[in-house]
Design an enzyme around this catalytic site. Structure first.
Site, PDB file in Angstrom:
ATOM      1  N   CYS A 152      19.006   2.682  -9.293  1.00  0.00           N
ATOM      2  CA  CYS A 152      18.145   3.889  -9.004  1.00  0.00           C
ATOM      3  C   CYS A 152      17.952   4.180  -7.495  1.00  0.00           C
ATOM      4  CB  CYS A 152      16.876   3.620  -9.719  1.00  0.00           C
ATOM      5  SG  CYS A 152      15.753   2.550  -9.419  1.00  0.00           S
TER       6      CYS A 152
ATOM      7  N   HIS B  45      10.857   2.399 -10.126  1.00  0.00           N
ATOM      8  CA  HIS B  45      12.014   3.170 -10.334  1.00  0.00           C
ATOM      9  C   HIS B  45      11.907   4.424  -9.628  1.00  0.00           C
ATOM     10  CE1 HIS B  45      15.213   4.541 -12.925  1.00  0.00           C
ATOM     11  NE2 HIS B  45      14.638   5.691 -13.031  1.00  0.00           N
TER      12      HIS B  45
ATOM     13  N   HIS C 173      18.448  10.497 -12.072  1.00  0.00           N
ATOM     14  CA  HIS C 173      18.387   9.330 -11.638  1.00  0.00           C
ATOM     15  C   HIS C 173      19.468   8.191 -12.464  1.00  0.00           C
ATOM     16  CE1 HIS C 173      15.916   7.832 -15.787  1.00  0.00           C
ATOM     17  NE2 HIS C 173      16.685   9.031 -16.203  1.00  0.00           N
TER      18      HIS C 173
END
Length: 388
Positions: free
Chosen positions: A303, A351, A363
């Site tokens: 990520c 994240h 993402h």
């Protein structure tokens, strides 16, 4: 004549567990009691160990797998942070080693110069100046030579000082290099521990997924490849990406996800002009590429690796981890979000995605799920920042 009657033997009583059993009925009762006790002992010894683990429902399995993926991603960010520190330590160590080599060269040059002076003094005998004056046949020549000798002595003193300074510098550099080596060894040990933790989480997740039947596994893969919201809207009987992959050689789940995400998402043209637009355009080009923990592109990403690469393409350098990227740039609220902003999730800021507008982001979710478009509301929002 007396009649002798045969004496009848009476059966001996059975005693078991403190109880007395008489006759054949008693024998039977004692046997039954023995078997009952033996069975109870066996059950007590083996019952808990052999008790079957209750089967998890598909929802429980997928929930636990998602939790393991989140834990693995949090560990990945710590791994990334430690790796970035180890890279800096290694670079610093190399710089120190280069500087130490240059210092050693200067030290060798200074030593050679000092050695030449000492050799010249040895060859001249190192006579006292007064004695040299007494023995000289030409006082003017002596005085001129004495002046040269004085300057040579001054240079000699400078050479000695240079040698001492270079020796001190070399010792300092070696001590610093030793410290960097120790730091690097500790960081490499931590990297190995983080890597083992990540692999353990992922192995456990794969083991759990293996408990699902084919249909349950296909549903989970669909949700992972295209997003939970997309999977929930899929009409019954619609082919899954897995089915399409099997039916059409060369057509992958990642490609299906990329196609679906690209068609459902707003275009990069909605981003403002400039560097933010370049970052968003890069993220669109990455759609469908696989998630690989620790990867920063160009063929796979985690990520924070994706967001770092996107903004690097726009000419902006971001740090490596989610918990450092959130402090890079200007903090913005959820209502102030604009395309190109970084959006962060979970309490541990584990994240990150790249906002593209209309409440959506691009993402890299987790292993098995390629880079895709998703609503920012599918995870607990933790904050946002605008890199430029």
């Amino acid at each position: 004549m007396s009649t002798h009657r045969k004496r009848t033997k009476r059966p001996r009583p059975f005693v078991f567990a403190g109880a007395v059993f008489q006759g054949s009925a008693g024998r039977t009762a004692a046997t039954a009691a023995t078997l009952a006790l033996a069975g109870a002992a066996t059950a007590a010894a083996t019952g808990p160990a052999q008790a079957a683990e209750p089967r998890r429902t598909p929802a429980q399995v997928t929930s636990e797998v998602d939790g393991l993926y989140r834990q693995a991603e949090a560990a990945t960010q710590k791994y990334n942070g430690t790796k970035a520190e180890a890279d800096r330590t290694r670079s610093s160590l190399h710089s120190l080693q280069d500087e130490a080599a240059r210092t050693q060269d200067r030290l060798n040059t200074a030593r050679d110069a000092l050695g030449s002076v000492v050799s010249a003094q040895y060859r001249s005998g190192g006579l006292d100046p007064a004695m040299q004056a007494a023995l000289s046949s030409d006082p003017d020549t002596y005085l001129e030579s004495a002046s040269v000798a004085e300057r040579a002595t001054s240079r000699n003193a400078q050479n000695v000082q240079r040698v001492r300074a270079e020796l001190t510098q070399l010792g300092r550099l070696h001590a610093q290099a030793d410290g960097r080596l120790s730091t690097l060894a500790a960081q490499q040990k931590e990297l190995a521990a983080r890597k083992a933790e990540i692999n353990d989480k992922l192995t456990t997740a794969r083991s759990l997924l293996d408990r699902l039947n084919a249909a349950e596994r296909a549903r989970y893969e669909t949700a992972s490849a295209t997003g939970s919201a997309t999977a929930a809207r899929r009409p019954p009987g619609t082919p899954t990406p897995s089915a399409l992959s099997a039916a059409a050689p060369g057509h992958t789940v990642a490609a299906s996800a990329a196609s679906a995400s690209a068609s459902a998402a707003p275009r990069a043209a909605s981003a403002p002009a400039g560097r933010a637009a370049a970052a968003v355009a890069f993220a669109y080009r990455a759609l469908g590429k696989p998630y690989v923990w620790g990867a920063t592109g160009p063929n796979s990403f985690d990520c924070s690796g994706l967001t770092q690469a996107a903004w690097k393409a726009a000419g902006v350098s971001l740090p490596r981890t989610t918990y450092t990227q959130i402090n890079a740039g200007k903090r913005v609220t959820r209502s102030q979000l604009a395309p190109g902003d970084l959006v962060f999730f979970y309490s541990g800021v584990s994240h990150v995605g790249l906002y593209i507008g209309d409440g959506k982001m691009i993402h890299a979710p987790h292993p098995g799920a390629p880079v895709r478009v998703a609503p920012i509301g599918e995870m607990p929002f933790a904050g946002a920042t605008r890199p430029a």
